[in-house]
Scaffold this active site. Structure first.
Site, short mmCIF file in Angstrom:
data_model
loop_
_atom_site.label_atom_id
_atom_site.label_comp_id
_atom_site.label_asym_id
_atom_site.label_seq_id
_atom_site.Cartn_x
_atom_site.Cartn_y
_atom_site.Cartn_z
CG ASP A 13 -31.90 14.26 -15.96
OD1 ASP A 13 -31.96 14.36 -14.73
OD2 ASP A 13 -30.99 13.64 -16.55
CG HIS A 44 -37.26 12.94 -9.39
ND1 HIS A 44 -38.22 12.00 -9.09
CD2 HIS A 44 -36.39 12.33 -10.24
CE1 HIS A 44 -37.95 10.88 -9.74
NE2 HIS A 44 -36.84 11.07 -10.44
#
Length: 421
Positions: A13, A44
């Site tokens: 992340d 993503h």
């Protein structure tokens, strides 16, 4: 630009997707995005200037740029059903040719509804001791393949008889491991086989020579999934993934084409972790103050957690993956607006201050012991100051890309990426 490998140095992340999107948009010619680990559990996030947003899982995060292709390498765990859903969302956003721009290595393992159901049943049985799985079946796909030479692979979708035989064996394994009532209902083999055959009709399944040709003909961006601190061998066991999250897989693929690449490590200007596991710099106040619009609490993965920049963990990640040529630092706009952010330069641990952790050696018992020590560690803080300067000083690597927002327009390159190599 040359070839570039993008790897997250944290727990995931950190912004790999937005970095890959920018590299593809800024490239003189559309590169190929090569996915080299993980599977459909990747998330993503890419946001465009016109506010369109997509969470890339299996397609490369450069797909919004016309002409950019995606190659799913043999190290990917490919989920055809999730891929179809992702292609449909991209179509709704105006990208009509995502599947046409996709190639899949025939040796890539397939993630099926049987793997997914097994993953969820096993994680649910752990109760409060959950590992933080995404519930997508990726770990079950990898573990099943270790024990079964006939694990389904992408190339099997071109052979209906072999595909049905392998799916039937997998279904029987699931029912044996999770008798009626102990797991989710799963589709029958015929329905699954039909869906996978349709997948093979819409994507190009290729051999290993295809990627070697791609790497000789143009630039590639190797897009990693998750983060080094979740690596199956180097992460803090058992709160890890069944995947090699370092540069290793990408460099193996490059080596087969006698090619090299710039190694780009991605990190946030502060730390985050999604789900359970040790997180030394976690700060409940920051978690409340810095919510992430695209990372919330998930049913399987758990809560999104926020903390201060952790130089100790990042130095460990750099050593575990063999170093980087340059760093991409995201969320610098957040750091500039938060003078209360700090950097952890050492841990108070086992009665002493520890500035470096011993790099992982592939011994999971050793990694589990390190995990237990980390749960008891406490951060030793200093002011963050100018985030990029603090990061360069703490990690001994140059910041070559600065990100001040979610779109490509918010990226600032300190130098051409080739200069970092």
């Amino acid at each position: 630009m040359g070839h570039v490998i993008v790897v997250d140095l944290g727990f995931g992340d950190a912004g790999k997707g937005t970095v890959v999107d920018h590299l593809c948009a800024a490239s003189p010619a559309p590169p190929t995005v090569v996915r080299f680990n993980g599977g459909a559990q990747a998330a993503h996030n890419v946001v465009l200037a016109d506010a369109r947003h997509h969470t890339f899982a299996q397609f490369g995060s450069g797909t919004f740029t016309p002409g950019v292709r995606t190659h799913l390498s043999r190290f990917m765990l490919v989920d055809p059903l999730a891929l179809a859903a992702e292609a449909e969302h991209l179509r709704e956003l105006g990208v009509d040719d995502a599947l046409a721009r996709l190639t899949v290595d025939r040796d890539a393992l397939l993630t099926t509804p049987y793997h997914r159901a097994a993953n969820r049943a096993r994680e649910a049985a752990r109760g409060a001791a959950r590992h933080g799985s995404c519930g997508m079946g990726v770990g079950e796909t990898a573990s099943y393949a270790l024990d079964h030479d006939d694990a389904p692979r992408a190339g099997d979708c071109l052979s209906p008889v072999r595909l049905r035989r392998r799916l039937a064996a997998l279904r029987d394994w699931y029912h044996d491991a999770f008798p009626a009532g102990s797991g989710e209902d799963v589709p029958d083999v015929e329905a699954c086989a039909d869906a996978f055959a349709a997948f093979a009709e819409h994507v190009r399944i290729v051999g290993g020579e295809h990627l070697r040709g791609v790497l000789r003909e143009g630039d590639a961006v190797f897009e990693g999934a998750q983060g080094v601190l979740l690596d199956e061998w180097h992460g803090f066991h058992p709160y890890t993934t069944w995947s090699t999250t370092t540069f290793a897989n990408a460099e193996a693929l490059l080596g087969e084409a006698d090619a090299t690449a710039t190694r780009l490590g991605v990190l946030r200007a502060y730390a985050t972790r999604h789900g359970p596991g040790p997180f030394v710099t976690e700060d409940a106040a920051l978690t409340g103050a810095l919510p992430d619009p695209h990372n919330g609490t998930g049913r399987w993965q758990g809560a999104f957690r926020v903390g201060h920049l952790d130089a100790v963990a990042l130095r460990y990640a750099l050593e575990a993956c063999g170093g980087v040529d340059g760093l991409a630092v995201t969320h610098l706009d957040v750091a500039g607006a938060r003078p209360d952010l700090r950097v952890c330069r050492a841990y108070a641990m086992d009665g002493e201050q520890v500035a470096r952790l011993p790099a992982g050696t592939g011994d999971l018992d050793r990694q589990a012991a390190l995990t237990r020590r980390l749960f008891a560690a406490r951060p030793v803080y200093a002011p963050l100051g100018r985030a990029e300067e603090t990061i360069e000083d703490a990690l001994g690597a140059p910041v070559v890309l600065r990100s001040y927002g979610p779109t490509s327009a918010g990226k600032r390159a300190a130098a051409p990426l080739g200069a970092a190599h």
